[in-house]
Motif scaffolding. Structure first.
Motif, PDB file in Angstrom:
ATOM      1  N   PRO A   1       0.819  -1.212   0.000  1.00 25.25           N
ATOM      2  CA  PRO A   1       0.000   0.000   0.000  1.00 25.25           C
ATOM      3  C   PRO A   1       0.852   1.260   0.000  1.00 25.25           C
ATOM      4  O   PRO A   1       1.834   1.371   0.737  1.00 25.25           O
ATOM      5  N   GLY A   2       0.468   2.195  -0.860  1.00 23.77           N
ATOM      6  CA  GLY A   2       1.194   3.454  -0.980  1.00 23.77           C
ATOM      7  C   GLY A   2       2.229   3.459  -2.086  1.00 23.77           C
ATOM      8  O   GLY A   2       2.640   4.544  -2.531  1.00 23.77           O
ATOM      9  N   ALA A   3       2.672   2.282  -2.536  1.00 29.70           N
ATOM     10  CA  ALA A   3       3.620   2.240  -3.657  1.00 29.70           C
ATOM     11  C   ALA A   3       2.928   2.710  -4.929  1.00 29.70           C
ATOM     12  O   ALA A   3       1.707   2.636  -5.068  1.00 29.70           O
ATOM     13  N   ARG A   4       3.705   3.211  -5.870  1.00 25.13           N
ATOM     14  CA  ARG A   4       3.181   3.642  -7.162  1.00 25.13           C
ATOM     15  C   ARG A   4       3.548   2.615  -8.229  1.00 25.13           C
ATOM     16  O   ARG A   4       4.621   1.989  -8.172  1.00 25.13           O
ATOM     17  N   LEU A   5       2.648   2.438  -9.198  1.00 23.53           N
ATOM     18  CA  LEU A   5       2.918   1.453 -10.238  1.00 23.53           C
ATOM     19  C   LEU A   5       4.217   1.744 -10.976  1.00 23.53           C
ATOM     20  O   LEU A   5       4.937   0.824 -11.361  1.00 23.53           O
ATOM     21  N   SER A   6       4.526   3.013 -11.179  1.00 20.50           N
ATOM     22  CA  SER A   6       5.782   3.345 -11.864  1.00 20.50           C
ATOM     23  C   SER A   6       6.986   2.881 -11.059  1.00 20.50           C
ATOM     24  O   SER A   6       7.979   2.405 -11.624  1.00 20.50           O
ATOM     25  N   GLY A   7       6.908   2.996  -9.729  1.00 21.67           N
ATOM     26  CA  GLY A   7       8.000   2.523  -8.881  1.00 21.67           C
ATOM     27  C   GLY A   7       8.111   1.010  -8.888  1.00 21.67           C
ATOM     28  O   GLY A   7       9.219   0.454  -8.901  1.00 21.67           O
ATOM     29  N   ILE A   8       6.964   0.328  -8.890  1.00 18.58           N
ATOM     30  CA  ILE A   8       6.993  -1.133  -8.984  1.00 18.58           C
ATOM     31  C   ILE A   8       7.570  -1.554 -10.327  1.00 18.58           C
ATOM     32  O   ILE A   8       8.331  -2.523 -10.412  1.00 18.58           O
ATOM     33  N   PHE A   9       7.225  -0.821 -11.376  1.00 23.01           N
ATOM     34  CA  PHE A   9       7.763  -1.175 -12.690  1.00 23.01           C
ATOM     35  C   PHE A   9       9.281  -1.029 -12.710  1.00 23.01           C
ATOM     36  O   PHE A   9       9.978  -1.838 -13.352  1.00 23.01           O
ATOM     37  N   ALA A  10       9.789  -0.042 -12.040  1.00 24.67           N
ATOM     38  CA  ALA A  10      11.253   0.086 -11.962  1.00 24.67           C
ATOM     39  C   ALA A  10      11.854  -1.135 -11.269  1.00 24.67           C
ATOM     40  O   ALA A  10      12.946  -1.606 -11.647  1.00 24.67           O
ATOM     41  N   GLU A  11      11.148  -1.659 -10.267  1.00 29.25           N
ATOM     42  CA  GLU A  11      11.621  -2.872  -9.601  1.00 29.25           C
ATOM     43  C   GLU A  11      11.562  -4.080 -10.533  1.00 29.25           C
ATOM     44  O   GLU A  11      12.450  -4.944 -10.510  1.00 29.25           O
TER      45      GLU A  11
END
Length: 367
Positions: free
Chosen positions: A263-273
């Motif tokens: 919760p609170g993460a952004r999809l763009s940040g997850i995509f970077a992961e």
């Protein structure tokens, strides 16, 4: 020989949960308040099935919805064609939705404009991001329906692939899966299968080719508007060391992605992961460009499909289907993020699995 399809289950949870419906209406009214408008016209399958809490508004799976819904301060007004109205009223509409007809050759949008009076309703596309956000945190009734659908889809996959042989064809797998999905009261939106001769393709539409020594099957099944997604592998020998190594590494990529899905993460940040995980686990920096990576799931196969530019936040009770893939490997399940942790919805206890970072993840079924 593949086993026969079972009869339809008798206890599928029905749509139209009153508490869920009230919560969804309030979410849409909040959008109207924020936009300073009095009405919005919902026209897509995704928005309609979500807001109506599971009503079927299609005839052809490839066609447009047979209805549009005007949501305003006075209530909910469904506009449909005269040849569809009787069935919708008898079998699909939840209580409290007004029904309005146009001739079968009429225009739904024109009738909606007349119902809206002097005000012009918001077009769905103008509040697409807000409606998507309203769908993300699943309510209790729809979460229960989703879990049952996912279990049914996973069970169908186990039953079909457990009966496969090297001589079974891809079309035989796809048709057997379709029979079980339809028998469960769902619609097979995507059915993919590849045997060992076609394992290089990541979206393999079935052919008459035999499975050979190893095969992949993919199902996306829709019931009451919700879409369950999963991929499974079967093989008829012990596998090669390279195959087993790649299977473990793609599961590690997925584990890193789910660890970032909080919760609170952004999809763009997850995509970077996602991008970093491919390199970290030996697939190469460009692997993410070879296939889409999945994203939030629910009333669309992906809602939305994640990219480096999508910036939606992750919320509790949201569902995800990430699907990292590499040469000859892919992993995919529908998983709900709850306050208690992550719950794999497309889990069949009969399928072999291994714990990967706290989640049961599917292994290749060896026959």
């Amino acid at each position: 020989m593949l086993p026969a399809a079972p009869s339809a289950p008798a206890d599928i949870s029905l749509p139209g949960n009153p508490d869920d419906r009230a919560a969804k209406r309030q979410r849409v009214l909040d959008i109207l308040d924020a936009k300073g408008h009095d009405s919005v016209l919902l026209t897509s399958h995704t928005a309609l099935t979500w807001y109506l809490d599971g009503s079927r508004v299609h005839i052809s799976l490839a066609g447009d919805p047979i209805a549009a819904l005007l949501v305003d301060r006075t209530g909910d007004h469904l506009i449909t064609f005269s040849n569809e109205a009787e069935r919708l009223a008898a079998e699909e509409l939840p209580p409290g939705v007004g029904l309005h007809m146009v001739p079968w050759h009429g225009q739904l949008a024109h009738a909606a404009g007349a119902l809206a009076g002097a005000g012009v309703p918001l077009a769905e596309k103008s509040v697409a991001a807000e409606l998507r956000a309203a769908r993300q945190s699943m309510l209790p009734g729809e979460s229960a329906r989703y879990a049952r659908l996912c279990a049914d889809a996973a069970g169908a996959m186990t039953e079909v692939l457990s009966g496969a042989t090297p001589d079974t064809t891809e079309f035989e797998i796809a048709s057997a899966l379709a029979a079980r999905i339809v028998a469960a009261g769902a619609e097979p939106l995507v059915l993919l299968c590849s045997g060992s001769s076609r394992s290089a393709f990541r979206h393999p539409l079935a052919k008459h080719a035999p499975l050979g020594r190893r095969a992949m099957a993919v199902v996306c099944a829709r019931r009451h508007g919700l879409v369950a997604n999963l991929t499974r592998w079967v093989r008829f020998d012990a596998g090669t060391p390279d195959e087993r190594d790649a299977e473990a590494r793609i599961a590690a990529v997925e584990a890193d992605v789910f660890a970032a899905t909080v919760p609170g993460a952004r999809l763009s940040g997850i995509f970077a992961e996602i991008q970093a995980a491919y390199t970290r686990h030996g697939f190469g920096a460009d692997q993410w460009t070879r296939h889409h990576q999945g994203g939030p799931a629910g009333y669309a196969g992906r809602d939305p499909r994640a990219t480096p530019a999508t910036d939606d936040p992750v919320v509790p009770n949201q569902t995800f289907t990430w699907n990292p893939s590499g040469p000859g490997v892919k992993i995919e399940d529908t998983v709900q993020l709850t306050l208690a942790g992550k719950n794999v919805l497309t889990l069949d206890p009969r399928w072999p699995s291994a714990d990967v970072n706290g989640l049961p993840r599917p292994l290749t079924l060896q026959l």
